[in-house]
Write a protein that holds these residues in place. Structure first.
Motif, short mmCIF file in Angstrom:
data_model
loop_
_atom_site.label_atom_id
_atom_site.label_comp_id
_atom_site.label_asym_id
_atom_site.label_seq_id
_atom_site.Cartn_x
_atom_site.Cartn_y
_atom_site.Cartn_z
N UNK A 1 -18.30 3.39 27.93
CA UNK A 1 -18.91 4.41 28.80
C UNK A 1 -19.73 5.43 28.02
N UNK A 2 -19.25 5.82 26.82
CA UNK A 2 -20.02 6.77 26.01
C UNK A 2 -21.38 6.19 25.63
N UNK A 3 -21.40 4.90 25.28
CA UNK A 3 -22.65 4.24 24.92
C UNK A 3 -23.59 4.16 26.11
N UNK A 4 -23.05 3.85 27.28
CA UNK A 4 -23.88 3.76 28.49
C UNK A 4 -24.50 5.12 28.82
N UNK A 5 -23.68 6.18 28.75
CA UNK A 5 -24.19 7.53 29.04
C UNK A 5 -25.26 7.93 28.03
N UNK A 6 -25.05 7.61 26.75
CA UNK A 6 -26.05 7.94 25.73
C UNK A 6 -27.35 7.21 26.00
N UNK A 7 -27.28 5.94 26.39
CA UNK A 7 -28.50 5.20 26.69
C UNK A 7 -29.23 5.80 27.89
N UNK A 8 -28.50 6.19 28.91
CA UNK A 8 -29.13 6.78 30.09
C UNK A 8 -29.78 8.12 29.75
N UNK A 9 -29.11 8.92 28.90
CA UNK A 9 -29.69 10.20 28.49
C UNK A 9 -30.98 9.96 27.70
N UNK A 10 -30.95 8.99 26.78
CA UNK A 10 -32.15 8.68 26.00
C UNK A 10 -33.28 8.19 26.88
N UNK A 11 -32.96 7.35 27.86
CA UNK A 11 -33.98 6.84 28.77
C UNK A 11 -34.61 7.97 29.58
N UNK A 12 -33.78 8.85 30.11
CA UNK A 12 -34.32 9.96 30.91
C UNK A 12 -35.11 10.94 30.04
N UNK B 1 -23.00 14.16 31.40
CA UNK B 1 -23.16 13.41 32.64
C UNK B 1 -24.30 13.97 33.48
N UNK B 2 -24.46 15.29 33.46
CA UNK B 2 -25.55 15.90 34.21
C UNK B 2 -26.91 15.53 33.62
N UNK B 3 -26.98 15.38 32.32
CA UNK B 3 -28.25 15.04 31.66
C UNK B 3 -28.69 13.61 31.96
N UNK B 4 -27.79 12.76 32.44
CA UNK B 4 -28.20 11.40 32.82
C UNK B 4 -29.04 11.39 34.09
N UNK C 1 -34.63 31.27 34.22
CA UNK C 1 -34.57 29.96 34.88
C UNK C 1 -35.01 28.85 33.94
N UNK C 2 -36.08 29.09 33.19
CA UNK C 2 -36.54 28.09 32.22
C UNK C 2 -35.53 27.91 31.10
N UNK C 3 -34.92 29.00 30.65
CA UNK C 3 -33.96 28.90 29.56
C UNK C 3 -32.71 28.16 29.99
N UNK C 4 -32.27 28.36 31.24
CA UNK C 4 -31.13 27.60 31.75
C UNK C 4 -31.42 26.10 31.74
N UNK C 5 -32.62 25.74 32.15
CA UNK C 5 -33.00 24.33 32.13
C UNK C 5 -33.07 23.80 30.70
N UNK C 6 -33.60 24.61 29.78
CA UNK C 6 -33.68 24.19 28.38
C UNK C 6 -32.30 23.99 27.78
N UNK C 7 -31.36 24.86 28.09
CA UNK C 7 -29.99 24.72 27.59
C UNK C 7 -29.33 23.47 28.12
N UNK C 8 -29.63 23.14 29.36
CA UNK C 8 -29.00 21.97 29.98
C UNK C 8 -29.62 20.66 29.51
N UNK C 9 -30.95 20.63 29.36
CA UNK C 9 -31.62 19.41 28.96
C UNK C 9 -31.46 19.13 27.47
N UNK C 10 -31.55 20.18 26.65
CA UNK C 10 -31.48 20.03 25.19
C UNK C 10 -32.57 19.08 24.68
#
Length: 323
Positions: free
Chosen positions: A133-144, A84-87, A204-213
């Motif tokens: 909802x899983x499909x919607x979240x996946x689409x939003x993650x892909x778009x972002x 959800x955060x990655x959206x 700080x960069x590694x935390x962002x990398x772990x979160x964004x994937x």
């Protein structure tokens, strides 16, 4: 064998088949790492392969352990919160759960009023409430992610210009957070905020990398780690990375164009049975009414839907190419 036993056997078989396919089709991280290492060794020639391999291993050993949240490992609640955060929408976990329950209840009631079959209504309600909802979240993650990758090379070029003008790395990161719009600016602003509260730039960069994937951002973090270990011109290294990321994006577009025909065929083949069933239901409802009232036809319909889902999943894997 009664209806409940048959339905339970169908669901168990479907779960075993999907689980076995996912275990067999999953990527091997060790093989991917070995393949990248062989590529680096070949690129630098045989005379320097040992030196490059040693520097690469030291740089990776100096990095902090990653904390990726992968679905199926660790806490699923934390994995869902990370998705959800990655959206980038700021949705809370409770909102997602309540929305899923509301959709499942609405669809179940609607199907029950139309068919009168309680088990079928519950099954369809759960499938739609979980899947939509899983499909919607996946689409939003892909778009972002696509928006991030589109602007990320520009951000690296801005970093290069700032470094060549004499600014320190943290100042150039702050400039990127202010000048680059979209997800890139937001994520770099988060990096700057973490640095301000006492974290090192690498953490700080590694935390962002772990979160964004996101692979491109992971390349950026690995490049900084290797440059810190081996030394050299950081601006030149980042300039080369920006060029590699642009070529990677061009390759993705080329693969997308070449696989568009296969994807269109997969969409048509996967959706055609459902379209035909809907048209027959609209033209002659009595002909297919048994699938909503007869226990044997309900089980047969669920079995056919299961096999169709497996086929669509396999076709989606066949036309999905990773770069």
């Amino acid at each position: 064998m009664n209806f409940l036993d048959t339905l339970l056997v169908t669901l168990v078989i479907f779960t075993v088949l999907v689980g076995g396919f996912m275990l067999m089709a999953g990527p091997d991280a060790a093989k991917a790492t070995k393949r990248r290492l062989e590529t680096v060794r070949y690129r630098h020639g045989e005379s320097t392969d040992a030196k490059v391999e040693a520097q690469f291993k030291r740089a990776l050993a100096a990095r902090k352990p990653t904390r990726h949240r992968v679905a199926g490992s660790g806490s699923r609640v934390e994995a869902l919160a990370l998705r959800l955060d990655r959206t980038g929408k700021g949705w809370a976990l409770s909102q997602y759960i309540y929305t899923s329950l509301g959709i499942a209840l609405f669809v179940a009631v609607l199907v029950f009023l139309q068919s009168g079959a309680l088990l079928l209504a519950l099954a369809v309600g759960v499938m739609v409430g979980v899947g939509l909802p899983h499909l919607v979240v996946s689409r939003l993650i892909t778009k972002r992610t696509n928006q991030f990758n589109a602007k990320f090379p520009d951000a690296i070029e801005l970093l290069v210009r700032g470094l060549r003008s004499g600014l320190p790395v943290t100042e150039t990161l702050a400039v990127v957070s202010q000048e680059v719009p979209g997800p890139v600016g937001i994520e770099f602003k988060g990096v700057i905020d973490r640095i301000k509260v006492g974290k090192t730039m690498e953490d700080a960069l590694q935390d962002t990398a772990n979160r964004l994937n996101i692979a491109e951002f992971n390349f950026f973090c690995i490049t900084l780690a290797i440059q810190r270990e081996t030394g050299g011109n950081l601006a030149e290294t980042l300039s080369n990375l920006a060029d590699v990321l642009r070529k990677r994006a061009q390759m993705k577009l080329k693969v997308k164009a070449m696989s568009s025909e296969a994807k269109a065929s997969a969409y048509i083949v996967g959706s055609l049975p459902f379209i035909v069933f809907a048209l027959i239901t609209w033209a002659n409802p009595d002909y297919v009414s048994g699938f909503f009232t007869d226990d044997r036809l309900i089980v047969a319909g669920l079995g056919g839907l299961t096999w169709m889902s497996i086929g669509v999943f396999i076709m989606a894997k066949m036309v999905n190419f990773e770069i």
